[in-house]
Write a protein that holds these residues in place. Structure first.
Motif, PDB file in Angstrom:
ATOM      1  N   PHE A   1      37.683  54.755  41.298  1.00  0.00           N
ATOM      2  CA  PHE A   1      36.715  53.650  41.270  1.00  0.00           C
ATOM      3  C   PHE A   1      37.274  52.380  41.893  1.00  0.00           C
ATOM      4  O   PHE A   1      36.516  51.490  42.300  1.00  0.00           O
ATOM      5  CB  PHE A   1      36.244  53.387  39.832  1.00  0.00           C
ATOM      6  N   LYS A   2      38.594  52.267  42.014  1.00  0.00           N
ATOM      7  CA  LYS A   2      39.220  51.069  42.584  1.00  0.00           C
ATOM      8  C   LYS A   2      39.183  51.057  44.116  1.00  0.00           C
ATOM      9  O   LYS A   2      39.347  49.990  44.721  1.00  0.00           O
ATOM     10  CB  LYS A   2      40.679  50.964  42.136  1.00  0.00           C
ATOM     11  N   GLU A   3      38.973  52.202  44.722  1.00  0.00           N
ATOM     12  CA  GLU A   3      38.994  52.278  46.188  1.00  0.00           C
ATOM     13  C   GLU A   3      37.972  51.324  46.800  1.00  0.00           C
ATOM     14  O   GLU A   3      36.821  51.271  46.376  1.00  0.00           O
ATOM     15  CB  GLU A   3      38.739  53.716  46.650  1.00  0.00           C
ATOM     16  N   GLY A   4      38.421  50.548  47.788  1.00  0.00           N
ATOM     17  CA  GLY A   4      37.564  49.592  48.468  1.00  0.00           C
ATOM     18  C   GLY A   4      37.431  48.253  47.749  1.00  0.00           C
ATOM     19  O   GLY A   4      36.762  47.351  48.240  1.00  0.00           O
ATOM     20  N   LYS A   5      38.086  48.121  46.607  1.00  0.00           N
ATOM     21  CA  LYS A   5      37.996  46.890  45.831  1.00  0.00           C
ATOM     22  C   LYS A   5      39.264  46.051  46.014  1.00  0.00           C
ATOM     23  O   LYS A   5      40.248  46.509  46.553  1.00  0.00           O
ATOM     24  CB  LYS A   5      37.730  47.211  44.371  1.00  0.00           C
ATOM     25  N   PHE A   6      39.195  44.814  45.533  1.00  0.00           N
ATOM     26  CA  PHE A   6      40.236  43.830  45.790  1.00  0.00           C
ATOM     27  C   PHE A   6      40.846  43.296  44.505  1.00  0.00           C
ATOM     28  O   PHE A   6      40.130  42.967  43.569  1.00  0.00           O
ATOM     29  CB  PHE A   6      39.647  42.633  46.550  1.00  0.00           C
ATOM     30  N   ILE A   7      42.158  43.184  44.486  1.00  0.00           N
ATOM     31  CA  ILE A   7      42.876  42.482  43.428  1.00  0.00           C
ATOM     32  C   ILE A   7      43.259  41.120  43.992  1.00  0.00           C
ATOM     33  O   ILE A   7      43.885  41.036  45.056  1.00  0.00           O
ATOM     34  CB  ILE A   7      44.157  43.247  43.007  1.00  0.00           C
ATOM     35  N   ILE A   8      42.853  40.066  43.283  1.00  0.00           N
ATOM     36  CA  ILE A   8      43.231  38.708  43.679  1.00  0.00           C
ATOM     37  C   ILE A   8      43.925  38.059  42.482  1.00  0.00           C
ATOM     38  O   ILE A   8      43.394  38.064  41.367  1.00  0.00           O
ATOM     39  CB  ILE A   8      42.021  37.875  44.136  1.00  0.00           C
ATOM     40  N   GLU A   9      45.107  37.538  42.719  1.00  0.00           N
ATOM     41  CA  GLU A   9      45.907  36.947  41.650  1.00  0.00           C
ATOM     42  C   GLU A   9      45.297  35.623  41.182  1.00  0.00           C
ATOM     43  O   GLU A   9      44.979  34.754  41.992  1.00  0.00           O
ATOM     44  CB  GLU A   9      47.339  36.733  42.133  1.00  0.00           C
ATOM     45  N   LYS A  10      45.143  35.482  39.874  1.00  0.00           N
ATOM     46  CA  LYS A  10      44.552  34.274  39.296  1.00  0.00           C
ATOM     47  C   LYS A  10      45.310  33.017  39.717  1.00  0.00           C
ATOM     48  O   LYS A  10      44.707  31.981  39.988  1.00  0.00           O
ATOM     49  CB  LYS A  10      44.521  34.390  37.766  1.00  0.00           C
ATOM     50  N   ALA A  11      46.626  33.108  39.786  1.00  0.00           N
ATOM     51  CA  ALA A  11      47.443  31.944  40.141  1.00  0.00           C
ATOM     52  C   ALA A  11      47.210  31.472  41.576  1.00  0.00           C
ATOM     53  O   ALA A  11      47.587  30.352  41.928  1.00  0.00           O
ATOM     54  CB  ALA A  11      48.924  32.274  39.950  1.00  0.00           C
ATOM     55  N   LYS A  12      46.568  32.298  42.418  1.00  0.00           N
ATOM     56  CA  LYS A  12      46.381  31.961  43.832  1.00  0.00           C
ATOM     57  C   LYS A  12      44.993  31.401  44.129  1.00  0.00           C
ATOM     58  O   LYS A  12      44.720  31.023  45.258  1.00  0.00           O
ATOM     59  CB  LYS A  12      46.599  33.223  44.692  1.00  0.00           C
ATOM     60  N   ILE A  13      44.096  31.376  43.116  1.00  0.00           N
ATOM     61  CA  ILE A  13      42.724  30.932  43.360  1.00  0.00           C
ATOM     62  C   ILE A  13      42.273  29.894  42.333  1.00  0.00           C
ATOM     63  O   ILE A  13      42.834  29.776  41.251  1.00  0.00           O
ATOM     64  CB  ILE A  13      41.733  32.126  43.368  1.00  0.00           C
TER      65      ILE A  13
END
Length: 106
Positions: free
Chosen positions: A90-102
């Motif tokens: 289910f993770k394929e094609g999805k994005f992890i974005i770090e909270k500290a960077k946004i």
């Protein structure tokens, strides 16, 4: 407006305020990355991709590509390209974005 706030709120690069995702694309806040808490998004924008690589993460082996802000080059997280474990597909094609960077902007 949805129950979690404005679906059009944007998440922006903390370094340069370049918009990278909408609140409506946020799938989960229960992930970890290099700097700590990270969010799973269905889409991301204004990013560039690093080279494809294999990475062993907590939940298994993945093919990922690091993602960077297209304006300032800040590393933001990664995109899941392939999951080896069936239960993680289910993770394929999805994005992890770090909270500290946004930052979230309303």
């Amino acid at each position: 407006m949805d129950i979690n706030g404005d679906p059009y709120a944007t998440y922006r690069c903390r370094n340069c305020q370049n918009p990278v995702a909408f609140r409506s694309e946020l799938l989960s806040k229960k992930y970890l990355a290099k700097t700590g808490q990270a969010f799973l998004f269905s889409h991301a924008r204004n990013i560039v991709y690093g080279p494809k690589q294999e990475r062993n993460l907590i939940t298994g082996l993945y093919t990922i590509a690091d993602i960077f802000c297209s304006k300032c080059g800040e590393e933001l997280g990664w995109k899941y390209l392939h999951a080896s474990e069936t239960r993680e597909k289910f993770k394929e094609g999805k994005f992890i974005i770090e909270k500290a960077k946004i930052l979230k902007e309303y």
